[in-house]
Design an enzyme around this catalytic site. Sequence first.
Site, PDB file in Angstrom:
ATOM      1  N   ARG A 243      11.646  -4.533   6.418  1.00 52.48           N
ATOM      2  CA  ARG A 243      12.024  -5.154   5.256  1.00 52.48           C
ATOM      3  C   ARG A 243      13.644  -4.820   5.058  1.00 52.48           C
ATOM      4  O   ARG A 243      13.768  -4.009   4.895  1.00 52.48           O
ATOM      5  CB  ARG A 243      11.230  -4.586   4.102  1.00 52.48           C
ATOM      6  CG  ARG A 243      10.987  -5.234   2.896  1.00 52.48           C
ATOM      7  CD  ARG A 243      10.496  -4.373   1.696  1.00 52.48           C
ATOM      8  NE  ARG A 243      11.303  -3.363   1.481  1.00 52.48           N
ATOM      9  CZ  ARG A 243      10.985  -2.073   0.862  1.00 52.48           C
ATOM     10  NH1 ARG A 243       9.769  -1.832   0.718  1.00 52.48           N
ATOM     11  NH2 ARG A 243      11.598  -1.123   0.626  1.00 52.48           N
ATOM     12  N   HIS A 247      11.728  -3.680  -2.078  1.00 42.09           N
ATOM     13  CA  HIS A 247      10.315  -4.093  -2.140  1.00 42.09           C
ATOM     14  C   HIS A 247      10.415  -5.284  -2.971  1.00 42.09           C
ATOM     15  O   HIS A 247       9.708  -6.421  -2.452  1.00 42.09           O
ATOM     16  CB  HIS A 247       9.552  -2.991  -2.753  1.00 42.09           C
ATOM     17  CG  HIS A 247       8.081  -3.415  -3.142  1.00 42.09           C
ATOM     18  ND1 HIS A 247       7.422  -3.810  -2.085  1.00 42.09           N
ATOM     19  CD2 HIS A 247       7.539  -3.981  -4.315  1.00 42.09           C
ATOM     20  CE1 HIS A 247       6.173  -4.433  -2.992  1.00 42.09           C
ATOM     21  NE2 HIS A 247       6.350  -4.408  -4.101  1.00 42.09           N
ATOM     22  N   TYR A 255      16.326   4.748  -0.725  1.00 40.79           N
ATOM     23  CA  TYR A 255      15.520   5.535   0.185  1.00 40.79           C
ATOM     24  C   TYR A 255      15.336   5.101   1.607  1.00 40.79           C
ATOM     25  O   TYR A 255      14.935   5.809   2.561  1.00 40.79           O
ATOM     26  CB  TYR A 255      14.035   5.561  -0.530  1.00 40.79           C
ATOM     27  CG  TYR A 255      13.378   4.363  -0.730  1.00 40.79           C
ATOM     28  CD1 TYR A 255      12.785   3.449   0.382  1.00 40.79           C
ATOM     29  CD2 TYR A 255      13.390   3.745  -1.901  1.00 40.79           C
ATOM     30  CE1 TYR A 255      12.438   2.317   0.143  1.00 40.79           C
ATOM     31  CE2 TYR A 255      13.045   2.381  -2.164  1.00 40.79           C
ATOM     32  CZ  TYR A 255      12.596   1.796  -1.223  1.00 40.79           C
ATOM     33  OH  TYR A 255      11.958   0.537  -1.458  1.00 40.79           O
TER      34      TYR A 255
HETATM   35  C1  LIG Z   1      -4.289  -2.939  -5.113  1.00 40.67           C
HETATM   36  C2  LIG Z   1      -2.812  -2.960  -5.137  1.00 40.67           C
HETATM   37  N1  LIG Z   1      -2.278  -1.565  -5.444  1.00 40.67           N
HETATM   38  C3  LIG Z   1      -0.895  -1.668  -5.475  1.00 40.67           C
HETATM   39  C4  LIG Z   1      -0.114  -2.890  -5.644  1.00 40.67           C
HETATM   40  C5  LIG Z   1       1.392  -3.033  -5.889  1.00 40.67           C
HETATM   41  N2  LIG Z   1       1.989  -3.247  -4.476  1.00 40.67           N
HETATM   42  C6  LIG Z   1       2.405  -4.453  -4.315  1.00 40.67           C
HETATM   43  S1  LIG Z   1       3.109  -4.584  -2.873  1.00 40.67           S
HETATM   44  C7  LIG Z   1       2.871  -3.135  -2.402  1.00 40.67           C
HETATM   45  C8  LIG Z   1       3.436  -2.507  -1.256  1.00 40.67           C
HETATM   46  C9  LIG Z   1       2.662  -3.082  -0.055  1.00 40.67           C
HETATM   47  O1  LIG Z   1       3.464  -2.585   1.044  1.00 40.67           O
HETATM   48  P1  LIG Z   1       3.140  -3.426   2.388  1.00 40.67           P
HETATM   49  O2  LIG Z   1       1.415  -3.386   2.482  1.00 40.67           O
HETATM   50  O3  LIG Z   1       3.472  -2.656   3.348  1.00 40.67           O
HETATM   51  O4  LIG Z   1       3.578  -4.696   2.274  1.00 40.67           O
HETATM   52  P2  LIG Z   1       5.344  -5.232   2.239  1.00 40.67           P
HETATM   53  O5  LIG Z   1       5.539  -5.115   0.692  1.00 40.67           O
HETATM   54  O6  LIG Z   1       5.917  -4.115   2.689  1.00 40.67           O
HETATM   55  O7  LIG Z   1       5.382  -6.533   2.830  1.00 40.67           O
HETATM   56  C10 LIG Z   1       2.293  -2.172  -3.690  1.00 40.67           C
HETATM   57  C11 LIG Z   1       1.965  -0.855  -3.615  1.00 40.67           C
HETATM   58  C12 LIG Z   1      -0.860  -4.023  -5.402  1.00 40.67           C
HETATM   59  N3  LIG Z   1      -0.491  -5.245  -5.414  1.00 40.67           N
HETATM   60  N4  LIG Z   1      -2.145  -4.139  -5.119  1.00 40.67           N
END
Ligand SMILES: Cc1ncc(C[n+]2csc(CCOP(=O)(O)OP(=O)(O)O)c2C)c(N)n1
Length: 324
Positions: A243, A247, A255
């Site tokens: 990434r 985020h 970080y």
């Molecule tokens: C059930 C749930 N908990 C928290 C969130 C908030 N949230 C959105 S994306 C994310 C991180 C996801 O990380 P990853 O699966 O590695 O995907 P990336 O964003 O890195 O592509 C979080 C915690 C959410 N969308 N759904």
Amino acid sequence: MSANHLDREQKLDLYYWMRLTRTFDDAMLALWKQGRGVGGTFSQRGHEAISVAAGYALAPEDVAAPMHRDLGCYLVRGLSPRRIFANLLGRETGVTRGRDANLHGLGDLSLNLIGFVSHLPQSLGVALGVAMSFRYRGEPRVALTFTGDGASSAGLFHEVLNMASVYNAPLVVIVENNQYAYSTPLYQQMKVPDIALRAQGYGIPGVIVDGNDVEAMYSVTKEAVERARGGGGPTLIEAKTMRMLGHAIHDGAEYVPRELLAAWEAKDPIRCYEARLLAEGIADREELDEIGRRCEIEIEDAIAFAEASPWPDPATVAEGVYAP
Ligand SMILES: Cc1ncc(C[n+]2csc(CCOP(=O)(O)OP(=O)(O)O)c2C)c(N)n1
Ligand SMILES: [Mg+2]
């Protein structure tokens, strides 16, 4: 000739879709920084090869359930930049008619695209349901979905892959391992280095692929899609990438070690593919620049369309919901 073979036109197509995704992303981030955006938004930088190749490997009758880093898949599958930009800007002409100003909710069943509902990893359960419906009806169609490294540690991931395996569902799951889930690095949330290893626990193929190599990505996805179509069951694909920004737009990602980003910058999926197309004589610099210009024009047009579009009429707010 193998089913995974790409001819010149297809290679240039992959390049075009990746450039369009990047051009869209850059323009979107610029708009947000100018205060012209609505809500939050997620950068796609680094994920272009994964989302584009996966969308490209599907047949029109297959179903895709993309996530928040899969703008490329939505574009390849036929959602126009105009409709997506209008959605991002909360306008009536957007996919959700101003209900969800985000890269969420971009579903259009006429394009066999399931909208992302934000909760992670809920798309997996939906895609499994779609795959099971194909199986029950005896239709030679495939469901493909995506999830992140972080979401792959949630319980539903296990339930979906286990059930898909047991029922031989025509499902392809791509984990976009971009090393971070929000601010949590991979090593802090799982103790194995490769998410694909988890496939062994379900008795299905687990494939690791360089998620920055669009042709490799296309090849493994196409193979998994055709195996599923032929009754061979599900595949877990782990696409390794990075990434490259925070985020979401609000996150400066302080970080993330700068050296890590610099190492991945050298593996940028679009620049690497450009170098390959040039080295293989598939295209010259002028042709690639021309594709870039086409992308700029399309995105400028999409922004102009979105900004000139009306806001939704508040009187219509109860339309499109199950229980008004
Ligand atoms: C059930 C749930 N908990 C928290 C969130 C908030 N949230 C959105 S994306 C994310 C991180 C996801 O990380 P990853 O699966 O590695 O995907 P990336 O964003 O890195 O592509 C979080 C915690 C959410 N969308 N759904
Ligand atoms: Mg992640």
